[in-house]
Scaffold this active site. Structure first.
Site, mmCIF file in Angstrom:
data_model
loop_
_atom_site.group_PDB
_atom_site.id
_atom_site.type_symbol
_atom_site.label_atom_id
_atom_site.label_comp_id
_atom_site.label_asym_id
_atom_site.label_seq_id
_atom_site.Cartn_x
_atom_site.Cartn_y
_atom_site.Cartn_z
ATOM 1 C CG ASP A 1 67.024 27.231 8.942
ATOM 2 O OD1 ASP A 1 67.301 28.376 8.395
ATOM 3 O OD2 ASP A 1 65.984 26.536 9.522
ATOM 4 C CB CYS B 1 66.069 29.956 11.178
ATOM 5 S SG CYS B 1 65.223 30.551 12.627
ATOM 6 N N GLY B 2 64.109 30.766 9.275
ATOM 7 C CA GLY B 2 62.864 31.440 8.736
ATOM 8 C C GLY B 2 62.233 32.508 9.401
ATOM 9 C CB THR B 3 60.492 32.908 12.771
ATOM 10 O OG1 THR B 3 61.335 31.866 13.453
ATOM 11 C CG2 THR B 3 59.416 32.255 11.908
ATOM 12 N N GLY B 4 63.899 33.281 12.851
ATOM 13 C CA GLY B 4 64.822 33.650 13.819
ATOM 14 C C GLY B 4 64.698 33.335 14.962
ATOM 15 C CB VAL B 5 61.608 31.763 16.778
ATOM 16 C CG1 VAL B 5 61.231 31.278 18.354
ATOM 17 C CG2 VAL B 5 61.003 33.274 16.623
ATOM 18 N N GLY B 6 63.801 29.869 16.235
ATOM 19 C CA GLY B 6 64.274 28.476 16.495
ATOM 20 C C GLY B 6 65.885 28.515 16.753
ATOM 21 C CG HIS C 1 68.865 48.759 28.609
ATOM 22 N ND1 HIS C 1 67.791 49.237 28.902
ATOM 23 C CD2 HIS C 1 69.537 49.871 28.456
ATOM 24 C CE1 HIS C 1 67.657 50.535 28.823
ATOM 25 N NE2 HIS C 1 68.833 51.139 28.618
ATOM 26 C CG ASN C 2 68.455 43.305 27.336
ATOM 27 O OD1 ASN C 2 67.866 43.816 26.516
ATOM 28 N ND2 ASN C 2 68.166 43.216 28.582
ATOM 29 N NE ARG D 1 60.635 30.362 5.627
ATOM 30 C CZ ARG D 1 60.900 29.049 5.928
ATOM 31 N NH1 ARG D 1 59.983 28.535 6.815
ATOM 32 N NH2 ARG D 1 61.488 28.086 4.919
ATOM 33 N NE ARG E 1 68.473 51.285 34.915
ATOM 34 C CZ ARG E 1 68.851 52.149 33.982
ATOM 35 N NH1 ARG E 1 70.094 52.711 34.207
ATOM 36 N NH2 ARG E 1 68.079 52.562 33.074
#
Ligand code: RB5
Length: 146
Positions: free
Chosen positions: A7, A64-69, A97-98, A108, A131
């Site tokens: 963004d 993005c700003g936090t990478g969260v959204g 692992h994931n 930010r 596993r």
């Protein structure tokens, strides 16, 4: 090919990472945004996630700003396992692992040099299977119940 998107808040970091990928000779495609004009992170989270989920791209990078959204948005697309990272250990383990297929970072939160280091940790890591595959399959089962 790596799909890349951000963004407005992640735009500058995306541009720096594009330069870095170019230096390393890693093929990538920019899905926007293309300026610092205010926009909405779900648009680009979804575009990159769809490119990865469809197989058009092998993996994705989001900012993005936090990478969260933007990672939350990407994770709504079936088959996507997006991780937000601000450290190398999580980046490496999230692949081993994931089997994460999208890496998100917050402009930010992390500086450009740390972001490059985190990216290297993620790109160089390999999924260990075994596993861990069984647990990924369990996540897919949850997804299939939607
Ligand atoms: C935009 O101000 C900001 O909310 C966005 O970039 C992101 O941090 C959301 O998670």
């Amino acid at each position: 090919m790596i799909a890349i998107g951000s963004d407005h808040a992640g735009f500058k970091l995306k541009e720096e990472i594009k330069k870095y990928l170019k230096e390393k000779g890693i093929e990538h495609k920019d899905y926007g945004c293309f300026s610092e004009e205010r926009t909405d992170y779900p648009i680009y989270g979804e575009l990159v996630a769809r490119a990865v989920a469809s197989g058009e791209a092998e993996k994705g990078l989001l900012f993005c700003g936090t990478g969260v959204g933007i990672s939350l948005a990407a994770n709504k697309v079936k088959g996507i396992r997006a991780v937000v990272c601000s450290d190398c250990y999580t980046a490496k383990m999230s692949k081993e692992h994931n089997d994460t297929n999208i890496l998100a970072m917050g402009s930010r939160v992390v500086g450009v040099e740390l972001a490059k280091m985190i990216l290297d940790c993620w790109l160089n890591a390999k999924f260990e299977g075994g596993r861990h595959q069984r647990r990924i399959d369990m996540i897919t089962e949850i997804e299939n119940k939607r």
